[in-house]
Write a protein that holds these residues in place. Structure first.
Motif, PDB file in Angstrom:
ATOM      1  N   GLY A   1      28.055  33.251  52.346  1.00 23.68           N
ATOM      2  CA  GLY A   1      29.246  32.607  51.631  1.00 23.68           C
ATOM      3  C   GLY A   1      30.445  33.796  50.736  1.00 23.68           C
ATOM      4  N   PHE A   2      29.248  34.536  49.414  1.00 26.11           N
ATOM      5  CA  PHE A   2      30.322  35.242  48.740  1.00 26.11           C
ATOM      6  C   PHE A   2      29.174  36.167  48.007  1.00 26.11           C
ATOM      7  CE2 PHE A   2      32.780  30.957  48.504  1.00 26.11           C
ATOM      8  CZ  PHE A   2      33.430  31.733  49.287  1.00 26.11           C
ATOM      9  N   THR A   3      30.045  37.248  47.775  1.00 28.69           N
ATOM     10  CA  THR A   3      28.925  38.274  46.878  1.00 28.69           C
ATOM     11  C   THR A   3      29.921  39.065  45.764  1.00 28.69           C
ATOM     12  OG1 THR A   3      30.127  40.819  47.977  1.00 28.69           O
ATOM     13  CG2 THR A   3      28.367  39.167  48.820  1.00 28.69           C
ATOM     14  N   PHE A   4      29.082  38.352  45.091  1.00 30.02           N
ATOM     15  CA  PHE A   4      29.742  38.637  43.021  1.00 30.02           C
ATOM     16  C   PHE A   4      29.133  40.638  42.658  1.00 30.02           C
ATOM     17  CE2 PHE A   4      29.261  34.727  43.411  1.00 30.02           C
ATOM     18  CZ  PHE A   4      30.072  33.862  42.719  1.00 30.02           C
ATOM     19  N   GLN A   5      30.239  41.539  43.160  1.00 33.13           N
ATOM     20  CA  GLN A   5      30.486  42.655  41.867  1.00 33.13           C
ATOM     21  C   GLN A   5      30.543  42.207  40.386  1.00 33.13           C
ATOM     22  OE1 GLN A   5      33.028  44.640  44.320  1.00 33.13           O
ATOM     23  NE2 GLN A   5      32.182  44.956  46.180  1.00 33.13           N
ATOM     24  N   THR A   6      29.559  43.241  39.872  1.00 30.29           N
ATOM     25  CA  THR A   6      29.538  43.578  39.016  1.00 30.29           C
ATOM     26  C   THR A   6      29.621  44.904  37.811  1.00 30.29           C
ATOM     27  OG1 THR A   6      28.704  40.846  38.660  1.00 30.29           O
ATOM     28  CG2 THR A   6      28.362  42.173  36.838  1.00 30.29           C
ATOM     29  N   GLN A   7      30.096  44.826  37.169  1.00 25.80           N
ATOM     30  CA  GLN A   7      29.938  46.226  36.492  1.00 25.80           C
ATOM     31  C   GLN A   7      30.239  46.086  35.411  1.00 25.80           C
ATOM     32  OE1 GLN A   7      33.536  46.462  38.466  1.00 25.80           O
ATOM     33  NE2 GLN A   7      31.367  46.580  40.464  1.00 25.80           N
ATOM     34  N   GLN A   8      28.999  46.345  34.516  1.00 22.26           N
ATOM     35  CA  GLN A   8      28.161  46.085  32.919  1.00 22.26           C
ATOM     36  C   GLN A   8      27.877  47.516  32.190  1.00 22.26           C
ATOM     37  OE1 GLN A   8      26.092  42.690  32.889  1.00 22.26           O
ATOM     38  NE2 GLN A   8      24.429  43.362  32.411  1.00 22.26           N
ATOM     39  N   ALA A   9      28.332  47.159  30.898  1.00 24.02           N
ATOM     40  CA  ALA A   9      27.182  47.705  29.529  1.00 24.02           C
ATOM     41  C   ALA A   9      27.265  46.876  28.733  1.00 24.02           C
ATOM     42  CB  ALA A   9      28.535  49.393  29.905  1.00 24.02           C
ATOM     43  N   ASP A  10      25.719  47.179  27.942  1.00 24.05           N
ATOM     44  CA  ASP A  10      25.698  47.268  26.759  1.00 24.05           C
ATOM     45  C   ASP A  10      25.215  47.993  26.458  1.00 24.05           C
ATOM     46  OD1 ASP A  10      25.400  43.750  26.651  1.00 24.05           O
ATOM     47  OD2 ASP A  10      24.587  44.337  28.457  1.00 24.05           O
ATOM     48  N   ASN A  11      25.922  48.084  24.219  1.00 27.85           N
ATOM     49  CA  ASN A  11      25.441  49.408  24.236  1.00 27.85           C
ATOM     50  C   ASN A  11      25.088  48.992  22.877  1.00 27.85           C
ATOM     51  OD1 ASN A  11      24.414  52.314  23.304  1.00 27.85           O
ATOM     52  ND2 ASN A  11      26.606  52.858  24.256  1.00 27.85           N
ATOM     53  N   GLN A  12      25.070  49.942  21.815  1.00 25.65           N
ATOM     54  CA  GLN A  12      25.087  49.598  20.015  1.00 25.65           C
ATOM     55  C   GLN A  12      25.613  51.542  19.645  1.00 25.65           C
ATOM     56  OE1 GLN A  12      21.394  48.896  18.048  1.00 25.65           O
ATOM     57  NE2 GLN A  12      23.176  47.986  16.026  1.00 25.65           N
TER      58      GLN A  12
END
Length: 648
Positions: free
Chosen positions: A568-579
């Motif tokens: 059905g669908f694909t989800f493209q994700t770009q994320q960053a977790d930082n301190q």
């Protein structure tokens, strides 16, 4: 014992005299002299005037929690006497401390009710610090007009070393606070803690204290000598209660003097109380408890401006005596405080110190996503055959069995036989024993939606040669930039989300439905779930004392695309977790990613396709390059409050 007192006093005074001696050895590097400090009223202002003779470089900065204005006079030495401030609030100035911070730096620290607008001006022989205020009805104060405190002729037996903290000049007076010796300390009346135990349980207070630090050792010294040594070291007047006796044997290394004093008193079962005028009184804890039991109690209503009253109750209750109580009124956001009359003012001041405006931080993020796709395809196909032998795939050939007479010259008489139909596409005529030949090159290969179609056909004797050339070059570029901005309080998490909720159909094949018979049949059941996509920024900032910002950041960008498979669908994700820790207004890169995918495919006639240069004439080549770049930037700004709080 009495013979050692003058020597001990001289040793205590040595750190104060050392900076002056160093200043005189540099030979003209510093020619500025600070001779005094005064506080006076002006029109809508309160002025702190520094008597400076000679040249010096003036630098200023502010500190928060508590609010302070620091003036550094570089290239100067202190020639005037150090005089303690009288503790009166003059237009928002609660205390003034000054001293030889470094051999060539005189530091003046101004304690304020709250940070305000100020101006630093250099005049003839003076440095004037003007601070805005609405209260100018107060008497002026000058260090040269106050008599220096009389030194107490007593001191510890061993040497005492005095060092200033990084934010305060030498010999700062006690300005108050829950951890200061200026507060009444009434520990439990059980077993007294030793000096080591007391310091171990107050490590956090020692790390945050602004008081000057002391290093000292006692060897069976009397409590009178120890208290006299603290009085000489701090410049405070400390009175020892009646019939207080005892000896002290301990060693204190690099501890705030007020915390060290409390530790000594706790080990002896004593406590300290502040009298009017800033005088410290040392009493037995039992006597202090009995005295408090006879003092009448008072109830005050303190309105809270910035914090929640319920959140302040535990902190206020920790400094109350056994007869005191603190109750929060959520309707008016106020604290109802009950305490003995002698301490109610100190508790109210403590509450006002807790009720400070929390800084706000504006955070701007920038998420840059670039998706580039380059496609290059080139192919050549061949068809070779005659009218009697061919592969009927690329070129449709006429069927002679369907020929009919046709008048080609329009004279009314049929003069040629022209086939009316072609051979079916699945019919090939190849005679293995004939003397003709037929061939196909890359008949199964094809460029999808080509940008160029080129056909070349020629007749060689009884043979037809047809070639097909297909070419395609395509560039897809997607440049997505998102700049979410959010403002939040210090130490409070904030989140901003801009996007779509995408419905996803989920098929549950295990669902059981009625099949019309006695038993059920497995009928797939569809449900809809929503998936969040878009730009998401979640951040928790913390403003440090040096106006830097410590942030916990979560930045995300996502989108949905139709899948090439049946899911059905694909989800493209770009994320960053930082301190990260950045300065006010500084831009930091918290994430960067580059992904490059190159796909090359080649097909063609064996052996011929591998020929240098000519090989391209006998095959198909396809090259796809996909490049994705992700960059996440973040910029915080501290939003200063330039308006002084009112109503306290």
């Amino acid at each position: 014992m009495k013979a050692l007192l003058p020597l001990a006093v001289a040793l205590l005074a040595a750190p104060l005299l050392a900076p002056r001696a160093l200043a005189g050895t540099t030979g003209g590097v510093r020619d500025g002299e600070v001779r005094g400090v005064s506080v006076r009223a002006a029109s809508g202002k309160v002025e702190v005037v520094i008597d400076l003779q000679g040249a010096a470089v003036v630098q200023d900065f502010t500190l928060s929690n508590p609010a302070r204005l620091v003036i550094d006079l570089q290239g100067a030495r202190l020639t005037g006497r150090v005089t303690l401030y009288d503790g009166q609030n003059r237009g928002g100035i609660r205390n003034v401390r000054y001293g030889q911070f470094k051999p060539d730096v005189v530091r003046v620290v101004i304690d304020l009710d709250a940070l305000k607008d100020y101006q630093v001006e250099r005049a003839a022989g003076q440095v004037r610090v003007r601070i805005g205020t609405e209260r100018t009805g107060f008497a002026a104060w000058s260090s040269n007009a106050v008599a220096p405190p009389t030194a107490v002729a007593a001191a510890p037996r061993r040497t005492a070393e005095r060092t200033a903290s990084s934010e305060a000049p030498p010999a700062p007076p006690v300005t108050g606070g829950p951890e200061s010796a200026a507060r009444v300390t009434t520990p439990s009346l059980g077993r007294p803690l030793s000096i080591e135990e007391y310091l171990a349980t107050h490590r956090a207070d020692a790390a945050q204290s602004q008081a000057a630090r002391i290093t000292v050792q006692w060897d069976n010294a009397s409590i009178e000598d120890v208290i006299a040594g603290f009085a000489a070291f701090s410049g405070r007047t400390i009175i020892l209660g009646k019939d207080i006796k005892g000896n002290v044997t301990a060693e204190v290394k690099n501890q705030p003097w007020d915390l060290a004093l409390n530790a000594v008193l706790e080990s002896q079962g004593l406590a300290v109380q502040t009298l009017p005028g800033g005088i410290l009184s040392v009493l037995d804890k039992r006597e202090l408890a009995r005295a408090d039991s006879t003092v009448p109690i008072t109830t005050r209503l303190v309105r809270i401006n910035y914090a929640k009253a319920t959140s302040l109750v535990p902190s206020v209750a920790s400094i109350l005596t056994k007869r005191g109580a603190a109750v929060a009124d959520s309707t008016s956001n106020s604290l109802v405080i009950t305490e003995v009359t002698s301490r109610i003012d100190e508790v109210v001041e403590f509450v006002k110190g807790l009720d400070q405006r929390t800084p706000q931080v504006s955070i701007q993020a920038k998420i840059i996503f670039v998706d580039r796709t380059d496609v290059e395809e080139l192919g050549v196909k061949y068809d070779l055959g005659s009218t009697t032998q061919f592969f009927n795939k690329l070129i449709q050939r006429p069927d002679p069995r369907t020929a009919k007479p046709v008048d080609t010259n329009l004279d009314g008489v049929p003069d040629a036989l022209v086939p009316q139909d072609n051979f079916p596409s699945n019919q090939n005529i190849v005679s293995l024993g004939g003397n003709s030949l037929s061939a196909l090159g890359n008949a199964a290969q094809e460029v999808v939606n080509p940008a160029l179609d080129l056909i070349f056909s020629t007749a060689i004797g009884n043979f037809d040669l047809t070639s097909f050339v297909q070419a395609l070059q395509r560039v897809d570029l997607a440049d997505i930039q998102a700049e979410p901005t959010i403002t939040t309080l210090d130490n409070r998490q904030a989140e901003i989300l801009v996007g779509d909720r995408v419905p996803i159909r989920v098929i549950d094949v295990s669902a059981v439905g009625g099949g019309g018979g006695a038993g059920g049949t497995n009928v797939p059941r569809a449900t809809v779930q929503f998936q969040q996509t878009g730009i998401n920024l979640r951040v928790t900032p913390h403003v440090t004392g040096t106006r830097q910002i410590l942030m916990e950041v979560h930045a995300e960008r996502s989108n949905v695309r139709p899948a090439s498979v049946d899911i059905g669908f694909t989800f493209q994700t770009q994320q960053a977790d930082n301190q990260i820790l950045v300065s006010d207004g500084e831009t930091a890169v918290i994430g960067g990613l580059t992904v490059t995918e190159v796909t090359v495919s080649k097909s063609g006639i064996p052996f011929l396709v591998d020929l240098p240069i000519l090989g391209k004439l006998f095959g198909f080549t396809s090259q796809t390059e996909n490049r994705r770049d992700l960059l996440i930037l973040i910029t915080p700004h501290i939003i200063d409050d330039l308006v002084a709080p009112t109503g306290q």
